[in-house]
Design a protein around this motif. Structure first.
Motif: not given
Length: 911
Positions: A336-356
């Protein structure tokens, strides 16, 4: 020309589109990975740790699943016949077919000795050897002790057997001869070396009565042991067969029967013959079959291969079951913790590329191309991370096994194997890590990939402040489910409350992750005015930045909530039970003296001798065992094993005060039992009611409740008269004797008198003042403590690293923002103050929300089970706060230093 050939020369339009998507995605992914390598580094770290943790705990679970009792004393036996050491409970859950649950028995179920003659007549059987094991305390005749593994000398605890049982290991004579008289014994080589004896020397042995001198007739060792050492876990003393039957204390029954096959007959051939002989016209059944529950099997078991160890080490099976349950719970939490952490980290990485992504959409990139691009990037990063983590999981798993063994957390004889084929498991967890990363990336880039090109740049300039409706609704539903589970925990007892509290904690943490942006907005509404008033220009910048992007702030808060809630629950749950149980134990202890022995235990006569010493007001021995309670939990059948103690009722409450609230302990005798208040409430019984229990040997009894007491966390949920419980334990030896000194007596003189009285009656006797309070704990408490330390250290460390990675990732994406602030006139000091205030907001919000997510279920559980608020040692609470503050500060301030160090701001397009 065939259709296939034409298709190859002129591909269909759909194939062209797919080929273009792959080509474009490959081109964009290759360049984007190099451009965003710092952002992907944070994702890489999270995925490495995820794969490492999942692989190591999966290996530990698999090792416990295939593990079992080690085969030592019956290594030469082709098969072993023993009683079934399990008990069953069958019930019909709500709306489901009947279900049967099983539990292992911790006390020996013996079998009739007349089964030996039947087995000897089976074709292919060379010999059927009865075996009974009983504890023996051993010392030299002149008081000389036996040297232990640590070099200290004292009384040794060994096991006694009949001489015919030497054929089962097999043991062979190394010196001397077999015992021929009632006062002769043969000892194994390791024990002889530690005691410094040779054939002809004398030893003092004590079983259930006073010590007796025996002559060493011979030295034995397992066949093939060139150094003469004995078995790894069971030092042995061998008596004549008649003497062993007398000393075992149960004539007419034996512990097990070892079967030796004729040459050329293997276990596979012999087992059905033995089974047919035991199930003949007059089936051989254990002597207690009529006293056991009708649902329990009464026929004897034929054990072969690795199963033979089950007849040797009774604690191995329940210990393995408890370890599996603990590891399964820990694996679910880690996942559960791994899914939440990975989802949050990957989501933030993709979210920062919204302008691109928005720019790519505006110049013609399709949603499918964007999703394929991100998928390729994630696949490349996640594959390398998963393989690296899977490789590292092997040493972590081996370290965990070593910790369990070195700290004595595993029951004696439980073997957790490390088999070559098990190392394929980390590959499966690596695939699971890759799958989690791909799904997280697909969900993260789904929204920006779907918006129209004309809106892309506008949305990139103005990020939405609120999460999507689906995420919000899901978060609210999970939040409500968590609060409902906490309410259920407050209304239940014991295991039901613990399960409900665990579900509540899990649901609340997931809800906090889903509602992270809303939590961030609420935090800023409360903290923004304070930041503006106290932080000056930096405070205004921090409030404006956090308010403008609640998604970013929520992503920073979520991992902090995870680490606080997880570590808080893991540490506080056990600490609360130990704290309240210890407080009850101190209140219950009324004895002034305690008598213990270095050997196997204290015979019942020791208590009588202590009670007869002048100046002793009362004395009671404490006999420990277990009982099982069959009940239903939410409709499902449950067999719960509980530790219990047997005492002398007449010595209570002078030596041990359970805090009786109704009834009287004077009525505690055969056929009655005293019950803890919490257990009585959950079972719906009171004084005069009947409660149905199963003793540790599987015997079922319907007992009348003589008293109800309140200090059950200290002395267990059931309190028995010692003589009643002694009939259902493998060896009726007391752990210690508690004594109360009369008010007008001299404590020092009484202590010396007790020591003199027992000096010749008990080997290795010790008498001390101020006894440690009586505090019963479940048999898997040691494993739970070790696994809790591992969980807090490894999983907590993983979550802390995830917090740091997420914050670093966010700051990397904000460097352009910091450069722009420098260009419009903001000074370094103002930006540093802004970042400090943001760090304070993240740390305070994460601590408050994480503590609330842990405190709500913990409070419900604690009030239900202990009647007191949850407890966490101040040092541990301070450590959690310190780690969070240091991690958040480092994750926010350190990545910003490059942008603030330069005199001239870097270019705006620098990543």
């Amino acid at each position: 020309m065939t259709v296939a050939a034409r298709t190859r020369r002129h591909p269909a339009p759909g194939q062209d589109r797919r080929r273009d998507v792959r080509r474009t995605a490959r081109f964009l992914a290759r360049r984007s990975t190099r451009f965003h390598r710092k952002a992907w580094a944070a994702v890489f770290a999270a995925l490495v740790l995820t794969s490492l943790l999942l692989g190591s705990f999966a290996l530990a679970t698999l090792s416990a699943f295939v593990g079992g009792a080690r085969v030592e004393r019956y290594a030469a036996a082709t098969a072993v016949v023993a009683a079934d050491q399990t008990t069953r409970y069958r019930a019909k859950p709500w709306g489901d077919p009947p279900t049967t649950v099983t539990q292992s028995l911790t006390e020996r179920v013996r079998i009739p000795a007349d089964a030996v003659d039947r087995l000897r007549k089976v074709p292919g059987v060379r010999a059927a050897v009865p075996d009974s094991s009983f504890p023996v305390s051993l010392a030299g005749p002149d008081g000389r002790g036996v040297r232990g593994p640590d070099g200290d000398s004292g009384t040794a605890s060994v096991y006694g057997h009949g001489w015919p049982a030497t054929a089962l290991a097999p043991f062979t004579l190394r010196a001397g001869r077999a015992p021929a008289g009632a006062r002769q014994v043969a000892v194994d080589g390791d024990l002889a070396a530690r005691a410094g004896v040779r054939p002809g020397d004398r030893l003092r042995l004590q079983m259930l009565d006073a010590p007796v001198e025996y002559v060493v007739s011979g030295i034995v060792a397992p066949k093939g042991a060139a150094d003469g050492t004995g078995l790894a876990h069971q030092r042995a003393v061998f008596f004549t067969e008649d003497e062993a039957v007398r000393l075992s204390g149960h004539p007419g029954t034996v512990d097990a029967i070892g079967v030796l096959a004729d040459d050329g007959v293997n276990a596979h051939q012999l087992r059905p013959r033995l089974r047919a002989a035991l199930d003949g016209e007059d089936p051989a059944r254990d002597s207690l079959a009529g006293s056991r529950d009708p649902q329990d099997p009464s026929r004897l078991r034929v054990l072969t291969g690795n199963g033979r160890g089950q007849a040797e080490f009774l604690d191995a099976a329940p210990g393995r079951s408890g370890l599996l349950e603990l590891l399964a719970t820990l694996c679910a939490t880690v996942l559960m913790i791994a899914v939440l952490v990975v989802a949050g980290t990957v989501s933030q990485s993709v979210h920062q590329r919204a302008r691109e992504s928005a720019l790519l959409r505006a110049v013609g990139a399709t949603p499918r191309q964007l999703r394929a691009t991100v998928g390729r990037e994630v696949t490349g990063v996640a594959t390398a991370a998963a393989v690296l983590g899977a490789t590292g999981s092997v040493p972590v798993f081996l370290t965990l096994l070593r910790m369990l063994r070195d700290r004595g957390a595993l029951p004696v004889g439980l073997d957790l194997p490390v088999l070559p084929w098990m190392f394929a498991t980390p590959l499966l967890t690596a695939v699971l890590t890759l799958l989690v990363a791909r799904v997280s990336a697909a969900l993260a880039c789904g929204r920006i990939a779907k918006i129209s090109p004309t809106r892309a740049l506008g949305e990139a300039r103005s990020e939405p402040e609120q999460p999507g409706r689906g995420r919000t609704v899901t978060g609210l539903v999970v939040l409500f489910a968590g609060l409902a589970s906490a309410g259920t925990a407050a209304l239940q007892q014991a295991e039901t409350a613990a399960m409900a509290a665990g579900s509540a904690a899990l649901a609340l943490v997931i809800a906090c992750a889903l509602l992270g942006p809303w939590i961030a907005r609420g935090a800023m509404r409360l903290l923004a005015p304070l930041a503006r008033r106290t932080g000056g220009a930096g405070g205004h910048l921090a409030a404006a930045s956090a308010t403008a992007d609640s998604h970013r702030l929520g992503a920073a808060i979520t991992p902090v909530v995870l680490v606080v809630a997880f570590v808080g629950v893991q540490l506080a749950a056990g600490a609360t039970m130990d704290h309240e149980g210890g407080a009850q134990a101190r209140k219950a202890m009324r004895a002034d003296l305690v008598v213990t022995a270095e050997g196997a235990g204290l015979p019942a006569a020791a208590t009588r001798r202590v009670a007869a010493v002048p100046g002793v007001e009362a004395a009671t021995g404490t006999l420990h065992s277990t009982v099982l309670v069959a009940r239903r939990e939410a409709g499902d059948p449950v067999l719960e094993r509980l530790p219990v103690v047997g005492v002398a009722p007449g010595a209570l409450p002078a030596t041990l005060d359970p805090g009786v609230t109704s009834g009287s302990l004077r009525d505690l005798r055969a056929g009655t039992v005293a019950v803890g208040a919490g257990r009585a409430a959950s079972l719906g019984v009171g004084v005069g009611s009947d409660v149905r229990l199963r003793y540790g040997d599987g015997v079922v009894a319907s007992l009348r409740v003589a008293a109800v007491y309140e200090r059950s966390l200290a002395i267990g949920d059931f309190l028995f008269a010692r003589d009643t419980l002694a009939h259902h334990v493998t060896t009726p030896l007391d752990t210690r004797v508690l004594a109360r000194v009369a008010p007008d007596a001299d404590p020092g003189a009484v202590r010396r008198a007790v020591r003199e009285t027992l000096s010749g009656a008990v080997l290795g006797v010790r008498v001390a003042a101020d006894p440690i309070p009586e505090h019963l704990r479940s048999e898997d408490r040691g494993m739970g403590q070790v696994l809790t330390v591992v969980a807090v250290g490894v999983v907590g460390g993983f979550t802390v690293i995830a917090v740091l990675s997420t914050l670093v990732l966010i700051l990397i994406g904000r460097r352009q923002e910091l450069v722009l602030l420098r260009l419009v006139g903001a000074g370094r000091g103002q930006i540093r103050r802004m970042l400090r205030i943001e760090a304070a907001v993240v740390a305070v919000t994460g601590l408050v929300v994480g503590a609330s997510a842990a405190l709500i279920p913990l409070t419900a559980f604690s009030l239900s089970v202990t009647g007191s608020p949850p407890y966490l040692p101040p040092a541990q609470a301070g450590a959690i706060v310190l780690v969070v503050v240091v991690t958040v500060t480092a994750g926010i301030l350190l990545p910003a230093r490059p942008a603030l160090r330069r005199r001239c701001p870097a270019a705006l397009n620098r990543s």
